[in-house]
Design an enzyme around this catalytic site. Structure first.
Site, PDB file in Angstrom:
ATOM      1  N   TYR A 271       0.817  -1.204   0.000  1.00  0.00           N
ATOM      2  CA  TYR A 271       0.000   0.000   0.000  1.00  0.00           C
ATOM      3  C   TYR A 271       0.856   1.261   0.000  1.00  0.00           C
ATOM      4  O   TYR A 271       0.599   2.205   0.752  1.00  0.00           O
ATOM      5  CB  TYR A 271      -0.967  -0.009   1.191  1.00  0.00           C
ATOM      6  CG  TYR A 271      -2.007  -1.099   1.067  1.00  0.00           C
ATOM      7  CD1 TYR A 271      -3.112  -0.941   0.240  1.00  0.00           C
ATOM      8  CD2 TYR A 271      -1.871  -2.295   1.763  1.00  0.00           C
ATOM      9  CE1 TYR A 271      -4.060  -1.946   0.097  1.00  0.00           C
ATOM     10  CE2 TYR A 271      -2.816  -3.311   1.625  1.00  0.00           C
ATOM     11  CZ  TYR A 271      -3.908  -3.118   0.804  1.00  0.00           C
ATOM     12  OH  TYR A 271      -4.833  -4.123   0.669  1.00  0.00           O
TER      13      TYR A 271
ATOM     14  N   TYR B   6     -12.941  -6.941   6.012  1.00  0.00           N
ATOM     15  CA  TYR B   6     -11.685  -7.113   5.272  1.00  0.00           C
ATOM     16  C   TYR B   6     -11.266  -8.575   5.402  1.00  0.00           C
ATOM     17  O   TYR B   6     -11.213  -9.122   6.509  1.00  0.00           O
ATOM     18  CB  TYR B   6     -10.572  -6.210   5.819  1.00  0.00           C
ATOM     19  CG  TYR B   6      -9.242  -6.479   5.158  1.00  0.00           C
ATOM     20  CD1 TYR B   6      -8.957  -5.951   3.902  1.00  0.00           C
ATOM     21  CD2 TYR B   6      -8.296  -7.308   5.758  1.00  0.00           C
ATOM     22  CE1 TYR B   6      -7.750  -6.228   3.267  1.00  0.00           C
ATOM     23  CE2 TYR B   6      -7.091  -7.589   5.126  1.00  0.00           C
ATOM     24  CZ  TYR B   6      -6.827  -7.047   3.885  1.00  0.00           C
ATOM     25  OH  TYR B   6      -5.644  -7.337   3.260  1.00  0.00           O
TER      26      TYR B   6
ATOM     27  N   ASP C 275     -13.875 -15.857   9.678  1.00  0.00           N
ATOM     28  CA  ASP C 275     -12.508 -15.409   9.371  1.00  0.00           C
ATOM     29  C   ASP C 275     -11.861 -14.966  10.680  1.00  0.00           C
ATOM     30  O   ASP C 275     -12.016 -13.830  11.119  1.00  0.00           O
ATOM     31  CB  ASP C 275     -12.553 -14.266   8.363  1.00  0.00           C
ATOM     32  CG  ASP C 275     -11.168 -13.736   8.014  1.00  0.00           C
ATOM     33  OD1 ASP C 275     -10.189 -14.152   8.660  1.00  0.00           O
ATOM     34  OD2 ASP C 275     -11.068 -12.884   7.106  1.00  0.00           O
TER      35      ASP C 275
ATOM     36  N   LYS D  38      -1.880 -15.460  10.415  1.00  0.00           N
ATOM     37  CA  LYS D  38      -1.141 -14.459  11.187  1.00  0.00           C
ATOM     38  C   LYS D  38      -0.347 -15.031  12.351  1.00  0.00           C
ATOM     39  O   LYS D  38       0.851 -15.226  12.251  1.00  0.00           O
ATOM     40  CB  LYS D  38      -2.097 -13.367  11.679  1.00  0.00           C
ATOM     41  CG  LYS D  38      -2.552 -12.410  10.582  1.00  0.00           C
ATOM     42  CD  LYS D  38      -3.222 -11.189  11.152  1.00  0.00           C
ATOM     43  CE  LYS D  38      -3.726 -10.256  10.078  1.00  0.00           C
ATOM     44  NZ  LYS D  38      -2.681  -9.672   9.247  1.00  0.00           N
TER      45      LYS D  38
END
Length: 432
Positions: A20, A148, A249, A278
């Site tokens: 990004y 997200y 999620d 993660k």
């Protein structure tokens, strides 16, 4: 900073594309020399307390001797073998651990490379499940706004279509269904009509919905929104009522971050499919897992293809699995519940008073998550520089200044992180 370090940063600026970040006007990058415990040491000499757990992944701190040993021990045997036709103890042990610790009924484990891929896998599982039942009409995914789920194509298709980070890809993404985001905040009085529009969408579209996907309790990169467990409980009930698979999620929320081992436990529900990532390896290596029920796995396996149509090259990487097993052992041994409870208590004490600051719109704390939402967006380069000067590593986005520190972060370190946030709020140069 010596000449070599300057040359490294200059090459990085001109050739290395960071996430990004523009290549024509890149945000500054800080050269890391080492990391240990909760500290990141820059080549320029600053020692920073990490408030981000390196994007929520470094659970037990950096350079952990037990995790180091797990990597070295496995590397002396073999670092990788293909998972097609071969298996190995680290992967089997990891599957055993995950089946035992995740919500009830998730008995089949598919290992992959990253959280985004874990979501891709989950969505493919859902679509192939209904195809295997000769119901090809059910191929859309229902989700909620402000979500997200990752940066790959199927994952992007279930991220917020307007306020998310992937609007420019909208014309080429799979067209899915979006309900309003949960409105009732965690800890607030439950508003029954919060789910009214979601229920209406289930009723209208259930014949074409393969699965419903949601981040349990905490919507992460879509706004760090923390919502009421009753919303999640209702989601499970609607999936059952309308014969829709439920995907949780838990890539950001799993493994203790919210104060429960998995955020689904706040609503006492179990999904049909769960995505993990993660923190699986304690932040050492990229690894993810998608777990599903026996029904999902067996239905897919009895279908036309007779198998699940996905197979990453580095699936079940032995190094990653070995360090994940060591990380999960540390998690359980370190009494994560007390660690997270202590962090939550400290963050509530230190951050909640900032609600009265003229620049602050809201403050939210749950488990080892602290969020300060400002009224205007931050100036990323300026605020990052100021945080480094204050001896902390905090990387905000948009209007959100948040921390998700490693579980080993102590009270004094939390004080420094919180004090740094308070300081930047009074610095006009840090905001647009």
């Amino acid at each position: 900073m010596n000449k070599n370090q300057t040359e490294i940063l200059e090459y990085d600026k001109n050739h290395v594309w960071h996430p990004y970040t523009s290549m024509t006007n890149p945000l500054p990058s800080y050269l890391v020399d080492s990391a240990a415990g909760v500290h990141i040491t820059l080549s320029s000499g600053e020692k920073l307390i990490d408030g981000m757990s390196s994007w929520w992944s470094v659970l037990h701190g950096y350079n952990h001797p037990e995790l180091n040993r797990a990597l070295i021990k496995q590397s002396e045997k073999f670092s990788h073998v293909m998972f097609g036709g071969l298996t190995h103890q680290p992967a089997v042990e990891l599957a055993q651990k995950l089946v035992a610790m995740t919500p009830c009924g998730l008995n089949k484990v598919f290992l992959s490379d990253s959280g985004s891929v874990a979501v891709e896998v989950a969505l493919k599982m859902a679509i192939q499940y209904w195809h295997s039942k000769n119901n090809t009409e059910k191929h859309k995914i229902l989700t909620v706004k402000n979500g997200y789920h990752g940066d790959t194509f199927a994952a992007m298709s279930v991220c917020d279509p307007v306020n998310g980070m992937h609007q420019l890809f909208e014309p080429v993404l799979m067209k899915n269904l979006f309900a309003p985001a949960p409105k009732t905040a965690f800890g607030a009085t439950w508003q029954q009509d919060d789910c009214a529009q979601l229920a209406a969408m289930f009723a209208k579209h259930h014949h074409e919905i393969a699965a419903f996907i949601i981040e349990p309790i905490v919507q992460g990169a879509g706004g760090m929104r923390i919502y009421h467990p009753n919303y999640l409980k209702t989601c499970r009930a609607l999936c059952d009522q309308y014969d829709v698979l439920m995907i949780a999620d838990e890539i950001a929320t799993g493994l203790g971050r919210t104060g429960k081992l998995f955020a689904c436990e706040w609503a006492d529900i179990s999904p049909d499919i769960i995505c993990l990532g993660k923190t699986l390896t304690g932040g050492y290596m990229t690894l993810a897992a998608t777990l599903c029920t026996d029904d999902v796995a067996n239905t897919i396996s009895r279908g036309e293809a007779n198998c699940f149509m996905h197979g990453p090259t580095f699936m079940g990487n032995p190094l990653a699995c070995a360090v994940a097993n060591a990380s999960l052992n540390i998690l359980m041994r370190n009494e994560w519940q007390q660690q997270v409870a202590d962090i939550e208590q400290a963050l509530k004490h230190m951050l909640l008073p900032l609600k009265s600051h003229t620049r602050v719109f809201d403050v939210r704390v749950l488990g080892a998550i602290g969020v300060v939402e400002s009224k205007t967006p931050v100036d990323m380069a300026a605020i990052q520089k100021r945080f480094v000067e204050l001896g902390v590593w905090i990387r905000p986005f948009g209007k959100l200044i948040y921390i998700m520190p490693p579980f080993i972060t102590d009270l004094e370190q939390l004080r420094q992180l919180s004090a740094a946030i308070k300081t930047v709020l009074s610095d006009d140069a840090c905001f647009q």
